[in-house]
Write an enzyme that holds these catalytic residues in place. Structure first.
Site, PDB file in Angstrom:
ATOM      1  N   SER A  19     -68.110 -18.934  -3.549  1.00  0.00           N
ATOM      2  CA  SER A  19     -66.690 -19.233  -3.820  1.00  0.00           C
ATOM      3  C   SER A  19     -66.172 -20.328  -2.887  1.00  0.00           C
ATOM      4  CB  SER A  19     -65.823 -17.974  -3.726  1.00  0.00           C
ATOM      5  OG  SER A  19     -65.699 -17.545  -2.394  1.00  0.00           O
ATOM      6  N   ARG A  71     -90.038 -18.067  10.175  1.00  0.00           N
ATOM      7  CA  ARG A  71     -88.716 -18.686  10.196  1.00  0.00           C
ATOM      8  C   ARG A  71     -88.832 -20.188  10.487  1.00  0.00           C
ATOM      9  NH1 ARG A  71     -84.176 -15.866  10.272  1.00  0.00           N
ATOM     10  NH2 ARG A  71     -84.920 -13.822  10.855  1.00  0.00           N
ATOM     11  N   ILE A  98     -80.588 -16.617   9.679  1.00  0.00           N
ATOM     12  CA  ILE A  98     -80.432 -17.048  11.064  1.00  0.00           C
ATOM     13  C   ILE A  98     -81.277 -18.294  11.261  1.00  0.00           C
ATOM     14  CG2 ILE A  98     -80.844 -16.402  13.474  1.00  0.00           C
ATOM     15  CD1 ILE A  98     -80.082 -13.589  12.716  1.00  0.00           C
ATOM     16  N   ASN A 113     -69.881 -24.070   9.991  1.00  0.00           N
ATOM     17  CA  ASN A 113     -69.994 -22.778   9.309  1.00  0.00           C
ATOM     18  C   ASN A 113     -68.601 -22.177   9.186  1.00  0.00           C
ATOM     19  OD1 ASN A 113     -71.275 -20.399   8.275  1.00  0.00           O
ATOM     20  ND2 ASN A 113     -71.012 -19.421  10.273  1.00  0.00           N
ATOM     21  N   HIS A 115     -66.755 -18.400   9.128  1.00  0.00           N
ATOM     22  CA  HIS A 115     -67.052 -17.012   9.470  1.00  0.00           C
ATOM     23  C   HIS A 115     -65.778 -16.183   9.279  1.00  0.00           C
ATOM     24  CE1 HIS A 115     -69.059 -13.674  11.408  1.00  0.00           C
ATOM     25  NE2 HIS A 115     -67.950 -13.484  12.122  1.00  0.00           N
ATOM     26  N   SER A 142     -62.654 -18.323  10.697  1.00  0.00           N
ATOM     27  CA  SER A 142     -62.830 -19.453  11.616  1.00  0.00           C
ATOM     28  C   SER A 142     -63.841 -20.442  11.028  1.00  0.00           C
ATOM     29  CB  SER A 142     -63.416 -18.973  12.956  1.00  0.00           C
ATOM     30  OG  SER A 142     -62.680 -17.902  13.499  1.00  0.00           O
ATOM     31  N   THR A 147     -74.086 -23.779  16.707  1.00  0.00           N
ATOM     32  CA  THR A 147     -74.933 -23.954  17.887  1.00  0.00           C
ATOM     33  C   THR A 147     -76.021 -22.875  17.837  1.00  0.00           C
ATOM     34  OG1 THR A 147     -73.588 -22.469  19.223  1.00  0.00           O
ATOM     35  CG2 THR A 147     -73.032 -24.823  19.306  1.00  0.00           C
ATOM     36  N   ASP A 151     -72.792 -17.466  15.465  1.00  0.00           N
ATOM     37  CA  ASP A 151     -71.327 -17.458  15.348  1.00  0.00           C
ATOM     38  C   ASP A 151     -70.650 -17.796  16.674  1.00  0.00           C
ATOM     39  OD1 ASP A 151     -71.599 -16.662  12.667  1.00  0.00           O
ATOM     40  OD2 ASP A 151     -71.655 -14.549  13.224  1.00  0.00           O
ATOM     41  N   GLN A 179     -57.896 -17.200   2.037  1.00  0.00           N
ATOM     42  CA  GLN A 179     -57.538 -18.077   3.155  1.00  0.00           C
ATOM     43  C   GLN A 179     -58.724 -18.925   3.594  1.00  0.00           C
ATOM     44  OE1 GLN A 179     -54.368 -18.403   3.985  1.00  0.00           O
ATOM     45  NE2 GLN A 179     -54.039 -16.933   2.333  1.00  0.00           N
ATOM     46  N   GLU A 180     -59.927 -18.379   3.464  1.00  0.00           N
ATOM     47  CA  GLU A 180     -61.122 -19.163   3.813  1.00  0.00           C
ATOM     48  C   GLU A 180     -61.170 -20.455   3.002  1.00  0.00           C
ATOM     49  OE1 GLU A 180     -64.997 -17.360   3.894  1.00  0.00           O
ATOM     50  OE2 GLU A 180     -64.172 -15.424   4.418  1.00  0.00           O
TER      51      GLU A 180
HETATM   52  C1  GRF Z   1     -67.647 -15.849   3.281  1.00  0.00           C
HETATM   53  O1  GRF Z   1     -66.889 -14.730   3.619  1.00  0.00           O
HETATM   54  C2  GRF Z   1     -68.004 -16.644   4.511  1.00  0.00           C
HETATM   55  O2  GRF Z   1     -67.034 -16.591   5.492  1.00  0.00           O
HETATM   56  C3  GRF Z   1     -69.243 -15.938   4.992  1.00  0.00           C
HETATM   57  O3  GRF Z   1     -69.939 -15.604   3.817  1.00  0.00           O
HETATM   58  C4  GRF Z   1     -69.017 -15.462   2.740  1.00  0.00           C
HETATM   59  C5  GRF Z   1     -69.470 -16.386   1.651  1.00  0.00           C
HETATM   60  O4  GRF Z   1     -68.704 -16.216   0.488  1.00  0.00           O
HETATM   61  N1  GRF Z   1     -69.982 -16.760   5.915  1.00  0.00           N
HETATM   62  P1  GRF Z   1     -68.871 -17.220  -0.732  1.00  0.00           P
HETATM   63  O5  GRF Z   1     -70.358 -17.209  -1.095  1.00  0.00           O
HETATM   64  O6  GRF Z   1     -68.431 -18.573  -0.283  1.00  0.00           O
HETATM   65  O7  GRF Z   1     -68.017 -16.672  -1.824  1.00  0.00           O
END
Ligand code: GRF
Length: 220
Positions: A19, A71, A98, A113, A115, A142, A147, A151, A179-180
């Site tokens: 999303s 990895r 990771i 990123n 978070h 956030s 790094t 997170d 909000q993200e």
């Molecule tokens: C989001 O909550 C983001 O903050 C976290 O993983 C989720 C990803 O959601 N890192 P989407 O795949 O962007 O809907």
């Protein structure tokens, strides 16, 4: 759009729903964000988010962890793929792996990123349930530079989201996610306009050291 700069070129890494990826692609299409997505790379072949990329005619690639014994070998392949597109910025949008220190160092200052917490609070997974369990009144999201510390990179911008009575993890997650989408867009708009820079281990905003994270006006 009056910005005459070349678009900020991005490679976006996802693992699932996508999303945030969709919000970024939509903002580029509507002219709100001066950027171009050169490729979307998923760690899962069946990530629903890949469809958003295809709908926007963006190249999609999937790199399945099961195909790589370590990895390090996965991350070497990932780096090779990303570098093929030579992006200005690597954007993690729900990329559920990771990263090895070598990969992170390669993109130092060029990888961000999002978070779902007000970092440094609640690093790691299940942040919404943990916010509720800890009885927090405020939660949020956030955007930070990546790094070696999970997170733990310097935070560029945050948005606060109140915890409401009757919230469960799902309701809270839904409000934070809305909000993200605003938050990632704002961070990318600033980066595309060159208002945020990473210089000698220091985040700068409009040329001045950022002493604390910027705060996005909350509209919830
Ligand atoms: C989001 O909550 C983001 O903050 C976290 O993983 C989720 C990803 O959601 N890192 P989407 O795949 O962007 O809907």
């Amino acid at each position: 759009m009056t910005d005459s700069r070349p678009p900020l070129s991005l490679v976006i890494l996802i693992s699932g729903r996508g999303s945030n990826l969709k919000a970024i692609l939509d903002a580029i299409s509507s002219g709100e964000l001066n950027a171009e997505v050169r490729a979307v790379i998923s760690s899962r072949l069946d990530a629903a988010g890949l469809d958003h990329a295809r709908q926007h005619q963006v190249d999609t690639l999937a790199l399945d962890g099961n195909d790589y014994p370590t990895r390090e070998s996965y991350d070497r392949a990932l780096q090779g793929l990303i570098d093929r597109f030579n992006p200005d910025l690597v954007v993690l949008a729900g990329f559920m792996r990771i990263l090895t220190p070598g990969l992170v160092r390669h993109y130092r200052g060029r990888m961000i990123n999002i978070h779902p917490s007000l970092l440094p609070a609640l690093r790691g997974l299940n942040t919404h349930q943990r916010a509720l369990d800890e009885g927090l009144h405020e939660h949020g999201a956030s955007v930070h530079l990546v790094t070696e510390e999970l997170d733990g990179g310097p935070v560029i911008v945050q948005v606060r989201v109140p915890v409401l009575e009757g919230d469960d993890a799902e309701k809270l997650a839904e409000r934070v996610l809305k909000q993200e989408h605003r938050l990632y867009l704002q961070a990318l708009q600033w980066l595309a306009a060159d208002r945020i820079q990473w210089s000698r281990g220091q985040l700068l905003f409009d040329g001045r050291p950022l002493q604390e994270p910027l705060l996005l006006n909350s509209n919830c």
